[in-house]
Each structure stands twice: as structure tokens, then as C-alpha cells.
Scaffold this motif. Structure first.
Motif, PDB file in Angstrom:
ATOM      1  N   ARG A   6       0.857  -1.182   0.000  1.00 44.17           N
ATOM      2  CA  ARG A   6       0.000   0.000   0.000  1.00 44.17           C
ATOM      3  C   ARG A   6       0.891   1.229   0.000  1.00 44.17           C
ATOM      4  O   ARG A   6       1.868   1.279   0.745  1.00 44.17           O
ATOM      5  N   MET A   7       0.536   2.198  -0.824  1.00 47.55           N
ATOM      6  CA  MET A   7       1.447   3.333  -0.958  1.00 47.55           C
ATOM      7  C   MET A   7       0.697   4.660  -1.055  1.00 47.55           C
ATOM      8  O   MET A   7      -0.359   4.749  -1.673  1.00 47.55           O
ATOM      9  N   GLY A   8       1.247   5.670  -0.409  1.00 45.69           N
ATOM     10  CA  GLY A   8       0.837   7.054  -0.589  1.00 45.69           C
ATOM     11  C   GLY A   8       2.019   7.802  -1.178  1.00 45.69           C
ATOM     12  O   GLY A   8       3.165   7.566  -0.796  1.00 45.69           O
ATOM     13  N   THR A   9       1.762   8.685  -2.123  1.00 40.71           N
ATOM     14  CA  THR A   9       2.865   9.327  -2.828  1.00 40.71           C
ATOM     15  C   THR A   9       2.585  10.800  -3.070  1.00 40.71           C
ATOM     16  O   THR A   9       1.427  11.219  -3.172  1.00 40.71           O
ATOM     17  N   THR A  10       3.629  11.585  -3.161  1.00 44.48           N
ATOM     18  CA  THR A  10       3.524  13.017  -3.456  1.00 44.48           C
ATOM     19  C   THR A  10       3.902  13.318  -4.901  1.00 44.48           C
ATOM     20  O   THR A  10       4.105  14.478  -5.252  1.00 44.48           O
ATOM     21  N   VAL A  11       3.980  12.288  -5.745  1.00 45.09           N
ATOM     22  CA  VAL A  11       4.394  12.489  -7.135  1.00 45.09           C
ATOM     23  C   VAL A  11       3.470  13.469  -7.850  1.00 45.09           C
ATOM     24  O   VAL A  11       3.914  14.422  -8.502  1.00 45.09           O
ATOM     25  N   ALA A  12       2.155  13.259  -7.738  1.00 42.13           N
ATOM     26  CA  ALA A  12       1.201  14.136  -8.427  1.00 42.13           C
ATOM     27  C   ALA A  12       1.232  15.543  -7.849  1.00 42.13           C
ATOM     28  O   ALA A  12       1.177  16.529  -8.594  1.00 42.13           O
ATOM     29  N   THR A  13       1.315  15.645  -6.524  1.00 47.65           N
ATOM     30  CA  THR A  13       1.339  16.959  -5.880  1.00 47.65           C
ATOM     31  C   THR A  13       2.532  17.779  -6.361  1.00 47.65           C
ATOM     32  O   THR A  13       2.398  18.951  -6.731  1.00 47.65           O
ATOM     33  N   ASN A  14       3.695  17.164  -6.354  1.00 47.25           N
ATOM     34  CA  ASN A  14       4.902  17.879  -6.763  1.00 47.25           C
ATOM     35  C   ASN A  14       4.841  18.272  -8.238  1.00 47.25           C
ATOM     36  O   ASN A  14       5.276  19.363  -8.618  1.00 47.25           O
ATOM     37  N   ALA A  15       4.306  17.386  -9.079  1.00 42.67           N
ATOM     38  CA  ALA A  15       4.204  17.689 -10.507  1.00 42.67           C
ATOM     39  C   ALA A  15       3.286  18.883 -10.744  1.00 42.67           C
ATOM     40  O   ALA A  15       3.539  19.720 -11.613  1.00 42.67           O
ATOM     41  N   LEU A  16       2.206  18.992  -9.948  1.00 44.41           N
ATOM     42  CA  LEU A  16       1.288  20.111 -10.102  1.00 44.41           C
ATOM     43  C   LEU A  16       1.910  21.407  -9.590  1.00 44.41           C
ATOM     44  O   LEU A  16       1.818  22.452 -10.238  1.00 44.41           O
ATOM     45  N   LEU A  17       2.556  21.341  -8.428  1.00 39.61           N
ATOM     46  CA  LEU A  17       3.163  22.539  -7.852  1.00 39.61           C
ATOM     47  C   LEU A  17       4.292  23.063  -8.728  1.00 39.61           C
ATOM     48  O   LEU A  17       4.463  24.275  -8.894  1.00 39.61           O
ATOM     49  N   GLU A  18       5.063  22.166  -9.282  1.00 38.04           N
ATOM     50  CA  GLU A  18       6.237  22.555 -10.065  1.00 38.04           C
ATOM     51  C   GLU A  18       5.953  22.611 -11.563  1.00 38.04           C
ATOM     52  O   GLU A  18       6.858  22.877 -12.350  1.00 38.04           O
TER      53      GLU A  18
END
Length: 709
Positions: free
Chosen positions: A134-146
């Protein structure tokens, strides 16, 4: 598991043991929003996992991983049921390519019952002993912010190509004279000549013969040959079909397949591989979007096609369009990350291992159903579930009698890059429309507030002012004490103040990943800062460090006050559940500043987001179609009556003019809307369902007289 006094006059620090899942209170989702559209009624269905089997041990490894901006946290249930945890840097290119893969490999290699050395670095991880990940990730968040998502194009109804760029005209700061509109996510726009309309109001006063004539009539063309005037379809002309809500819809103009294919090919020739398709009224009649989707898929040159009615089938074109764009922009980033993640394992990962991801609403979803627009709060959501299931509980005596009822809990998740705060009082609170990095997203999300202050927030002195963040030293190079030639950060201040003890911190630093935190390096960096700034001369290193910590604490207190005091809750009647790698270092000082008297620190507080993932439920979202409201000028706050008048040129409508009358002119008891001494809705003014004031060139005097009199 007892309580320990942190300070004689300050908050109590309660150290919580690991709790077995069956004793934990179930979490009931509660959806909260200032305005939830009537076309959406969400039902969140929880499906509990077999936690008991995992706790007793089922012969498999079960991993729950939170990949943060600075650290990746791993919680693992071993084959015999024991629990172990691990923490490693999210980015360490000199030692490994992917942190979650490396975390799994290390624990497998250390605890594999068949012996160590079976999972060497550089070789695909053997998944035969893994039961679930099971995984939680900040990949999408960082891609949107940057703004580092996939290049994408927008396909939208003709005439609305600029709609998402115009947006809703919301200004983040109404007094900022230099306020700039947020950049849109799409690179290019294709406008499709298609249109549908609801038949209800158009057909309500027509006979069956009139309607049949309109259905058989060919769409009218513009009388003008000038390309500046679009050839709009004639209202009401077209077949009546039943939409997904059961309402009749008129397909005024069906998209031209050949024209669409040619336009999409131009996007593909520019290198655009992701599409967002957003048509008017597709939430009730999605056939036109489906047609474009089929054409795009048949061309074989687009890797991601997001149809707005599939992403979020709701009214309000602007947020629905932004959400579809976010899905098209971010989902390829998720797909690319998953491709890199799966490369580190053998072929059994996708066939024999249950691989789930945490969504922004606090529920798990299979990897194949995980979209970019659902991943904005993927990482923090696990922490909310973690503290909700461990901190909000009833105290019982030996006889099973209730001693203390649960008290509301503030979640304080301070990581390396940012801090997330939330509130739990027996139910998870959701919002349905949020704005992240200037992009409005219509998707259920936990109500989490984020502030750019974390352990990695950089420290500056500007004209004698202590400044913390928003810049972050991140995992690479990280703070000075990480031994990677990093930047002076909040973590360095805590090391200097003795709040982080190197002997109790993992020895994972240095070129060989075996050295402790660099205390002397942090002290030297503060000394250099003091020497370079005239205002800091005469202060000790500890005074400088403490000043920065105070500034960081105040920045993190503000969103907590917004969650409580600004909403009418007494903040002093809450407990503070602190977690994240840096949370406990600041918790007592913040609790004292907020007037909170009890602080909870779970035994897995440093990795509580990962631990929360291990206890989370699978969530199924169901959306029931709801009919459109009649255009009633109603509610408890009536607007003034408005007459919309079209302006024609050579038979074509150029624009519309709105003429507004005050309620006192049409029956209200006082000028303006919502008079304070009104006792019923009629006293505020006339309630009028959308009415055609001029029909076939004739003023409908009898009809409007009936309405007003």
C-alpha cells in the motif's frame, strides 16, 4: 502506555502504544463543503481488510509506504505477524533509484525467513513472499506545484476555448495590484463544433406536432459567409434523447468525426500525447465526449485521454474542466512513476501482489484505478487515518464503564518539506472542490491544510527578520546536518538545540550511509550566518536557532486556528496528535501557544502516515445522477430579477445584455435582497422559473402578468 508530564504547567504528552485494529473505532466519512452541488450525492462504502490475519501472520510480508518529499517511511507486517518500521531518504541517487523499492528490499533482505542475502541491491526484488503493498505518494502533488506534468491539449465545445483560462475570476489577494492569473495546464486547444441543450424548458409549452417538426428539421445555417460569425445551431432543432439523469436532451449538433481527427492529428504532430475532453452538459449527455475519446484512441498517438464525464460527472463546466485537465496532466506522471517502481520487482508484482494506492479522500484504490486528480493528498491522507484510528478513543475502566468520552483531535503532521493539519471528531471531513496551485479540482478530498514549513524549510535572515521557508532543502541535498553540502534548515536548528539527538537518529548519512547527523556542521553553519549578518552579531548560536524555531511554530499554528477558532470550535477542548518526522520536536511549544493541554505521540509517530495506510479501508465512490434544478431564483437569498436580451447581427447572436431590477420594484418589501425583517420567501421578491419574455417576436404579456400577479 501511560502518560508522562512534559511540563508542569504545559501540555501532557501521552505516549500511545501500537493498537490492534479490531479495538479501533470505525471511521465514518462526513462530507463538508460550503457548496455541494445537488447533482452530486456521494456514498463512501468502506470495505475492511483482514487485519486480524495480518496481525497473527499469514506467512507473507505486508508493506505500507508513505513516500514524502524528504523521507520515505515503511511499515511492514512480517510473515509471523510482528511489525517493523524503516525510514530512508526519498532521493539518494548515489545509492538507489527508487526509495519505496529500496525500503522493501532492505526489510525483505533483513527479515526473510529463508535467510539474508536473497534480495541484493541491483537485482529485481523477488515478490513471492510479498502479500500486499500500500502506498501514498507526493508524485502528483509535486508535478502540479512545479508544473512538471505531461504536455497536454484541451478539447472543448466551440466558443469556449478561453473558458478555463478566464476561470471564475477569483483573486487570491483582492488588494494585490500585481495579481496574475494562474497558468493553465494545457498547451493547445481544439474547439469542437458540438452542442446539446435540455429539452424541458424549450418544449414545455409546445405540442407534440411542434416538437416532431423540430426533430425533423435540418439544422439552420448562418446567413453570413463571414468566418468571423460562427454558424451556431438553432435552438430546439434536433432529436430528443434521454440523458443519464432521465431528462430529455436535444442534440443540436453532433461532432464531425473527420474534422475532429484532423484537429487531433495537429496536436499529435506537436508532440502532445495527453488529452482532456470537456463538453458542455456532458454530465447529463456524455455521447459527444465518448465519440471524441473513441476517435483519439483509434489514432493510437495519445497515451492519456481524460473525458470530463468519467473523471467527475458534475455540473459547473469550469471546475469540471480543470479537474479533467488535472487528470490528463498528472496521470501520466503517476503512470511513469509506476513503470519505474515496477521495474525494481519481478513479474509477480502485478499478478500476485495486491498493490493499492491511497487517494485524497482517505481510501485505498487498486493501482489500475488511480488517477492523477485523486492523488493530490495521497501522502497526507494516510496520516489522517492513522491519528484518527489511534488518538480518538473512549477511555474505559476495568469494568468496561466509560470514564472519558473521546475529545476532538487536531492532527499535526510535520514532515521534511511541509506541515499538514486537520481535525477529527468521529468522522472524516471532506471537501469536494479545492484549489491547488491555481487549479480548481472537483474531487472528494480530506479537509487538510498545508503550510510550507517543515524540517527541511530553509532559514534566512532578511534585514534582521527571521524567515523560515517556503524554500525547502528537500531530501537532496537536505539540511546541513545530512552531510551532503546542504542548506541551513529547521532540522539544523533542532539539532543545535538538542531536540534532535544524533545518537538516537538513524546512521544513514555520509557517502557510505553509515554516519550520524552532523552536529558540528550545523553549529558551524549558524556561526557563519551570524558572522555574515550585522543584525545577528552578539547572539549565540542557540539564540539564533531558537528564534527560527519560534517563527516556524507560529507559521504552523495559523492553519490550526483556522480549522478550529475560525469555525467556532473551542481550540482548548482539543487534543493535539503530533506525528511526522519533525512533529514531536515542536508539539509541546505549539500546544502551549494554542492553549491545548494534551498531546498524543504514537509509538509510530515518525511514520504514522505509513502506519495509517496499513489500517486504511478500500473506498468505493458512487455517484447518483440527479436532475438539474429548475432555474428558480430561489433559496434563502433571492437575487434581483434579471432579463437577458440577445443582440443580433445579420441573423446571428453576438452577445447578451443583462438588465436587472430591484426587488422593491417587483414586490419585495424593501430595496435590495434578503430584507432582515422578512418572514417568508415571497417577501424578499418574486420567485420566477426561467421564463421566455419574448417569443417569436412577441412580448408575452399574459404570461409575465400571471407570474407577477
Amino acid at each position: 502506555g501511560g502518560e508522562r508530564r512534559a511540563h508542569t504547567s504545559g501540555p501532557r504528552l501521552a505516549l500511545l502504544p501500537s493498537l490492534s485494529s479490531p479495538r479501533l473505532p470505525p471511521i465514518t466519512p462526513r462530507h463538508r463543503s460550503s457548496e455541494i452541488s445537488a447533482s452530486l450525492r456521494k456514498k463512501m462504502t468502506s470495505t475492511s481488510t483482514d487485519d486480524a490475519a495480518q496481525r497473527q501472520g499469514d506467512g507473507k510480508f505486508h508493506f505500507a509506504i508513505d513516500r514524502g518529499g524528504t523521507f520515505t517511511d515503511v511499515h511492514c507486517t512480517l510473515p509471523d505477524g510482528r511489525e517493523v518500521v524503516s525510514k530512508l531518504l526519498s532521493v539518494d541517487p548515489s545509492n538507489y533509484d527508487d526509495a519505496p523499492t529500496e525500503g522493501i528490499r532492505r526489510l525483505l533482505d533483513e527479515h526473510d525467513p529463508t535467510g539474508k542475502g536473497r534480495h541484493p541491491r541491483g537485482k529485481a526484488v523477488d515478490t513471492s513472499s510479498i502479500g500486499s503493498i500500500r502506498m501514498g505518494t507526493t508524485v502528483a502533488t509535486n508535478a502540479l506545484l512545479e508544473r512538471e506534468g505531461e504536455r497536454m491539449g484541451l478539447v472543448i465545445t466551440k466558443g469556449f476555448g478561453d473558458l478555463l483560462r478566464i476561470g471564475d475570476q477569483t483573486r487570491a489577494d483582492i488588494f494585490d495590484l500585481t495579481c496574475k492569473a494562474p497558468e493553465v495546464l494545457y498547451e493547445d486547444v481544439v474547439e469542437v463544433d458540438e452542442r446539446v441543450m435540455l429539452a424541458e424548458f424549450f418544449d414545455e409549452n409546445k405540442s407534440e406536432e411542434e416538437i416532431a417538426t423540430l426533430e425533423e428539421k435540418q439544422p439552420a445555417k448562418s446567413n453570413s459567409d463571414d468566418d468571423r460569425w460562427p454558424k451556431w445551431p438553432e435552438a430546439g432543432v434536433g432529436k430528443r434523447v434521454v440523458g443519464v439523469t432521465g431528462e430529455k436532451v436535444i442534440s443540436l449538433r453532433r461532432p464531425d468525426a473527420d474534422a475532429i481527427r484532423a484537429s487531433l492529428q495537429k496536436l499529435a504532430d506537436k508532440g502532445i500525447q495527453s488529452l482532456a475532453v470537456v463538453f458542455l452538459h456532458s454530465y447529463v449527455y456524455p455521447e459527444h465526449e465518448k465519440l471524441v475519446g473513441d476517435i483519439a484512441r483509434s489514432m493510437g498517438c495519445f497515451s492519456e485521454i481524460s473525458l470530463s464525464h468519467e473523471v467527475m460527472s458534475m455540473v459547473k463546466l469550469v471546475p469540471r474542466g480543470h479537474t479533467a485537465c488535472a487528470a490528463a496532466y498528472l496521470t501520466p506522471e503517476i503512470t511513469e512513476y509506476l513503470a519505474g517502481f515496477t521495474k525494481g520487482f519481478d513479474d509477480g508484482l502485478m499478478t500476485n501482489v495486491q498493490l493499492d494506492f491511497m487517494k485524497s479522500d482517505g481510501g485505498l484504490t487498486p493501482v489500475n484505478d488511480f488517477g492523477g486528480h485523486q492523488a493530490i493528498l495521497s501522502g497526507p491522507a494516510g496520516g489522517v487515518v492513522g491519528y484518527a484510528k489511534t488518538s480518538y478513543r473512549t477511555t474505559l475502566d476495568e469494568g468496561g464503564n466509560v470514564v472519558n468520552k473521546p475529545i476532538p483531535v487536531i492532527g499535526f503532521d510535520m514532515g521534511g518539506t511541509s506541515t499538514d493539519v486537520s481535525r477529527y471528531d468521529g468522522t472524516l471531513e471532506h471537501v469536494f472542490e479545492t484549489t491547488t496551485a491555481g487549479v480548481s479540482i472537483q474531487a472528494p478530498q480530506l479537509d487538510i491544510h498545508t503550510v510550507a514549513a517543515g524540517g527541511g524549510s530553509r532559514l534566512f535572515l532578511h534585514n534582521g527578520l527571521f524567515v523560515v521557508g517556503p524554500e525547502s532543502s528537500k531530501a537532496h541535498p537536505g539540511p546541513v546536518c545530512y552531510r551532503k553540502n546542504g542548506y541551513l534548515s529547521v532540522t539544523d536548528a533542532n539539532v543545535v538545540l538538542g531536540r534532535v539527538i544524533p545518537d538516537h537518529f538513524p546512521n544513514i548519512f555520509g557517502p557510505n550511509e553509515d554516519e550520524p547527523l552532523d552536529l558540528e556542521g550545523a553549529r558551524a553553519a549558524f556561526r557563519t550566518l551570524a558572522e555574515k549578518n550585522e543584525e545577528a552579531k552578539g547572539r549565540t548560536i542557540e539564540e539564533l536557532a531558537y528564534g527560527f524555531v519560534q517563527v516556524a511554530n507560529e507559521a504552523m499554528c495559523r492553519p490550526i486556528r483556522n480549522l478550529t477558532q475560525m469555525r467556532g470550535f473551542d481550540i482548548t477542548k482539543h487534543a493535539l496528535a503530533c506525528f511526522g518526522g519533525a512533529g514531536p520536536q515542536h508539539a509541546c511549544a505549539m500546544a502551549r501557544a494554542l492553549g491545548i493541554t494534551k498531546v498524543y505521540v504514537h509509538r509510530y509517530g515518525g511514520i504514522l502516515s505509513a502506519y495509517g495506510l496499513s489500517m486504511a479501508d478500500a473506498v468505493v465512490e458512487e455517484q447518483e445522477p440527479a436532475k438539474d434544478h429548475p432555474q428558480l431564483a430561489g433559496g434563502s437569498h433571492l437575487p434581483d430579477i434579471t432579463v437577458i436580451t440577445p443582440v443580433f447581427h445579420e441573423g446571428n447572436i453576438l452577445f447578451f445584455v443583462a438588465s436587472r431590477g430591484h426587488h422593491s420594484d417587483i414586490g419585495g418589501i424593501s430595496p435590495g435582497s434578503m430584507p432582515p425583517h422578512s418572514t417568508n420567501l415571497e417577501e424578499e421578491g418574486a420567485r420566477i422559473v426561467a421564463f421566455k419574455l419574448v417569443k417569436d417576436g412577441k412580448f408575452q404579456e399574459a404570461g409575465i402578468t400571471d407570474i407577477l400577479v
